[in-house]
Design a protein around this motif. Structure first.
Motif, short mmCIF file in Angstrom:
data_model
loop_
_atom_site.label_atom_id
_atom_site.label_comp_id
_atom_site.label_asym_id
_atom_site.label_seq_id
_atom_site.Cartn_x
_atom_site.Cartn_y
_atom_site.Cartn_z
N THR A 184 44.26 12.44 -50.43
CA THR A 184 44.61 13.84 -50.74
C THR A 184 43.37 14.73 -50.74
OG1 THR A 184 44.53 13.24 -53.09
CG2 THR A 184 46.70 13.29 -52.04
N ASP A 185 42.25 14.24 -51.28
CA ASP A 185 41.03 15.04 -51.28
C ASP A 185 40.51 15.24 -49.86
OD1 ASP A 185 38.82 16.36 -52.85
OD2 ASP A 185 37.64 14.85 -51.79
N ALA A 186 40.61 14.19 -49.05
CA ALA A 186 40.16 14.29 -47.66
C ALA A 186 41.02 15.29 -46.88
CB ALA A 186 40.20 12.92 -46.98
N ALA B 77 35.83 13.90 -42.78
CA ALA B 77 36.26 14.45 -44.07
C ALA B 77 36.48 13.34 -45.09
CB ALA B 77 37.54 15.27 -43.89
N VAL B 78 37.04 12.22 -44.65
CA VAL B 78 37.25 11.07 -45.54
C VAL B 78 35.91 10.54 -46.04
CG1 VAL B 78 37.98 8.65 -45.60
CG2 VAL B 78 39.48 10.37 -44.61
N GLN B 79 34.95 10.42 -45.16
CA GLN B 79 33.65 9.89 -45.56
C GLN B 79 32.96 10.83 -46.54
OE1 GLN B 79 32.11 9.38 -41.58
NE2 GLN B 79 32.67 7.21 -41.52
N ALA C 32 31.44 11.87 -52.20
CA ALA C 32 31.52 12.71 -53.41
C ALA C 32 31.94 11.89 -54.62
CB ALA C 32 32.50 13.85 -53.18
N VAL C 33 32.83 10.93 -54.39
CA VAL C 33 33.31 10.06 -55.50
C VAL C 33 32.22 9.06 -55.87
CG1 VAL C 33 34.97 8.31 -56.17
CG2 VAL C 33 35.72 10.34 -54.91
N GLY C 34 31.59 8.49 -54.81
CA GLY C 34 30.58 7.45 -55.05
C GLY C 34 29.30 7.99 -55.60
#
Length: 291
Positions: A104-106, A282-284, A289-291
């Motif tokens: 969803t964020d991607a 975008a996924v990466q 951002a999470v990592g």
């Protein structure tokens, strides 16, 4: 004058020496020296004084450096313009997912950078998803397991535990966990054959030599949620898929650790399709951002 000569001069001036300029340009030092020498000879001007391993710009060199600095800044801006236009994607991106929670964020990031792209997200089990990818009926797949196949590229999206899914009042309010070994005492609600969540539950039951039998089998995650919400029994769902439904509770298992390792998959043969490349990027960014 030649572009290569101006570039060699600019990097010598920028980095303060021929050796450092050669390293920055990934060429040999004699090549840089030769390009600068040809520029000086062609225009009968001295651009650098070379004394005791030191290189200093002459007045003419400083004047030229101001101009080449403007020149190469404009070159960078031209490159940025082309990059911006290349990323201004349009068209239709079809995403097939067993769960869209991990992306969803991607999707949000992708839409912010590519507002002219129409995105559709369809749900289905792993078998259906792979069939659609290979039939060119979808560009992006999100699967609840790690898949290794010669025709696929994949990005690991992380792991989430599988939980028991029950209606809010189905178990006592103080129930905080379930024993996987006790599931045989309850009516169980399974999804269709091919569901990876179901497969993980069945594999764990086989490993523990527990005989689990479904009381109800339903097609699709939403149908399973509705049957569970009616109080008909216990279903299974990954934590990432639970979402927000006040009718339901997700209960962890206290005696086993089973989970779903989500992956994004695309056809290797299509990795250079701009829409696919843009979404994977975008996924990466989202994972970074999470990592």
């Amino acid at each position: 004058m030649r572009y290569s000569q101006l570039r060699a001069f600019h990097h010598v001036a920028l980095h303060g020496g021929f050796s450092r300029a050669a390293r920055a340009l990934n060429v040999s030092q004699p090549s840089v020296s030769d390009q600068v020498r040809q520029l000086e000879q062609r225009h009968d001007v001295l651009l650098f004084t070379r004394e005791a391993r030191q290189v200093r710009m002459t007045d003419a060199g400083e004047a030229l450096f101001r101009l080449t600095s403007e020149m190469f800044e404009v070159e960078e801006r031209i490159g940025a313009l082309f990059d911006e236009n290349r990323l201004a994607l349009s068209g239709h991106l079809r995403i097939m997912a067993d769960s869209a929670m991990h992306i969803t964020d991607a999707v949000r990031r992708f839409r912010e950078s590519s507002p002219d792209v129409f995105v559709t997200i369809r749900t289905g089990n792993t078998e259906d998803l792979l069939r659609r990818l290979r039939n060119y009926e979808a560009e992006i797949g999100v699967v609840g397991n790690s898949i290794s196949a010669s025709d696929l590229d994949s990005v690991d999206l992380g792991r989430t535990p599988i939980l028991g899914l029950v209606a809010k009042e189905y178990l006592p309010k103080d129930t905080r966990s379930l024993r996987f070994r006790d599931l045989a005492q309850y009516p169980l609600i399974y999804r269709e054959e091919g569901s990876r969540t179901r497969g993980q539950v069945e594999e764990e039951a086989a490993r523990l030599k527990i005989d689990l039998v479904a009381s109800i089998e339903v097609e699709g995650r939403e149908a399973m949620r509705e049957v569970v919400a009616s109080g008909a029994g216990i279903g299974f769902i990954s934590e990432a898929e639970f979402g927000h439904d006040r009718r339901l509770r997700a209960i962890p298992f206290s005696d086993v650790d089973i989970g779903m390792s989500e992956s994004l998959v695309t056809l290797s043969a299509r990795r250079d399709v701009p829409l696919i490349r843009g979404f994977v990027k975008a996924v990466q960014k989202s994972l970074d951002a999470v990592g």
